[in-house]
Design a protein around this motif. Sequence first.
Motif, PDB file in Angstrom:
ATOM      1  N   SER A 104       0.811  -1.223   0.000  1.00 21.03           N
ATOM      2  CA  SER A 104       0.000   0.000   0.000  1.00 21.03           C
ATOM      3  C   SER A 104       0.840   1.267   0.000  1.00 21.03           C
ATOM      4  O   SER A 104       0.363   2.338  -0.392  1.00 21.03           O
ATOM      5  CB  SER A 104      -0.915   0.019   1.230  1.00 21.03           C
ATOM      6  OG  SER A 104      -0.139   0.144   2.418  1.00 21.03           O
TER       7      SER A 104
ATOM      8  N   LYS B 260       1.883   2.654   2.754  1.00 22.91           N
ATOM      9  CA  LYS B 260       1.514   3.451   3.925  1.00 22.91           C
ATOM     10  C   LYS B 260       1.398   2.551   5.148  1.00 22.91           C
ATOM     11  O   LYS B 260       1.417   1.320   5.038  1.00 22.91           O
ATOM     12  CB  LYS B 260       0.192   4.167   3.688  1.00 22.91           C
ATOM     13  CG  LYS B 260      -1.001   3.229   3.564  1.00 22.91           C
ATOM     14  CD  LYS B 260      -2.293   3.993   3.335  1.00 22.91           C
ATOM     15  CE  LYS B 260      -3.508   3.062   3.323  1.00 22.91           C
ATOM     16  NZ  LYS B 260      -4.765   3.797   3.077  1.00 22.91           N
TER      17      LYS B 260
ATOM     18  N   THR C 279      -0.579   0.641   7.659  1.00 24.17           N
ATOM     19  CA  THR C 279      -1.949   0.107   7.663  1.00 24.17           C
ATOM     20  C   THR C 279      -2.469  -0.181   9.065  1.00 24.17           C
ATOM     21  O   THR C 279      -3.492  -0.842   9.210  1.00 24.17           O
ATOM     22  CB  THR C 279      -2.015  -1.177   6.814  1.00 24.17           C
ATOM     23  OG1 THR C 279      -1.109  -2.155   7.345  1.00 24.17           O
ATOM     24  CG2 THR C 279      -1.668  -0.887   5.367  1.00 24.17           C
TER      25      THR C 279
ATOM     26  N   LEU D  89      -6.351  -4.321   2.209  1.00 21.11           N
ATOM     27  CA  LEU D  89      -6.117  -3.365   1.134  1.00 21.11           C
ATOM     28  C   LEU D  89      -7.335  -3.260   0.231  1.00 21.11           C
ATOM     29  O   LEU D  89      -7.914  -4.266  -0.176  1.00 21.11           O
ATOM     30  CB  LEU D  89      -4.903  -3.801   0.309  1.00 21.11           C
ATOM     31  CG  LEU D  89      -3.614  -4.074   1.097  1.00 21.11           C
ATOM     32  CD1 LEU D  89      -2.491  -4.474   0.155  1.00 21.11           C
ATOM     33  CD2 LEU D  89      -3.219  -2.865   1.936  1.00 21.11           C
TER      34      LEU D  89
ATOM     35  N   ASP E 165      -5.368   0.360  -2.225  1.00 23.08           N
ATOM     36  CA  ASP E 165      -4.203   1.058  -1.692  1.00 23.08           C
ATOM     37  C   ASP E 165      -2.949   0.656  -2.453  1.00 23.08           C
ATOM     38  O   ASP E 165      -2.599  -0.525  -2.537  1.00 23.08           O
ATOM     39  CB  ASP E 165      -4.033   0.731  -0.212  1.00 23.08           C
ATOM     40  CG  ASP E 165      -5.303   0.965   0.583  1.00 23.08           C
ATOM     41  OD1 ASP E 165      -5.562   2.116   0.941  1.00 23.08           O
ATOM     42  OD2 ASP E 165      -6.035  -0.019   0.821  1.00 23.08           O
TER      43      ASP E 165
END
Length: 327
Positions: A176, A178, A180, A188, A191
């Motif tokens: 992703s 980022k 999570t 996801l 993402d």
Amino acid sequence: MKKLLTLTAMAAILAPSMAMADYTFALVPKAMNNPFFDLARDGCYKAQEELADVTCEYIGPGEHTELEQIQIVQDLITKGVDGIAVAPSNAPAMAKVLKAAADAGIPVMTWDSDLLDKDKSLRTTYVGTNNYDIGVNLAKLIQARHPDGGTVCLQTGGAAAANHNERLKGARDTLSGKDTGTPPGSALAGDGGWTEISGCPLITNDDGNVAVQGMTDILAANPDLTAFLSTGAFTQWFDNAYRKAAEPYKAKMDSGDMTIVVADTLPMQLEQTKDGLGNGLVGQRPYEMGYKAMYILKDIADGKSVDDPIFTGLDVCDNKNIDSCVQ
């Protein structure tokens, strides 16, 4: 006089068999029918050969059973072993048991799988893999083959196993791009270009039969799946079953349309990947975990300080480097 000589001779004969190691340290796996943990057992016994005052007691559930593992650790505490190295199947439940070990003054360390952060004061150290990094590297293997993203199914071990949850988070964070959230991270939904399909993650409870059947079913139901990622070797333990499940998708793997990546680098996994029935492995070093556990527990029992954590490294393999990736 004759009686005295006889007793002396008997004592000489019995002395070697009566001699016992100063320390008995238990190495407790999640299951004893697991080839991954067999390697840790071998490392433990090798350390026993080298340490004249240490006995390795390798004991765990015959199959992956959380309650049985907890009972075994309780019994070891009651028995009064000199130290326990445990790979917790259920981290929160194991923490409750290990409070009794602390009360009894029995040194405890974890290996392969750790306790939750709030309970880590119950053990002195952890030896094994940086589990988050397993997920990161599995995800990177997928990204290298599918830079534009796609659909993915994640497969994991026990739902309460801290190590597998950390691997899931590492994979989700990487795919992703980022954070999570707390392990295992959030699913996801587009993402970083990746979406987890319905029905995943698949929970296996470290059961090889369940793992292969789960993969078989999900691939059949989702013929356009981009990637399948398993956080444990259980998916590939049973060589014939795995080969039968993966063979129908070999052409798609060869063309780059689909990818299968799995944690660990056991011998059958290396051969499967060499044969094009998988695209990547991220291997741990279980032999080193079992071996180091005995030395670490001896240091703790002798009052020496030890590092925390102690990571044993990873081997990252793909179809190109499969012959040379394992250190």
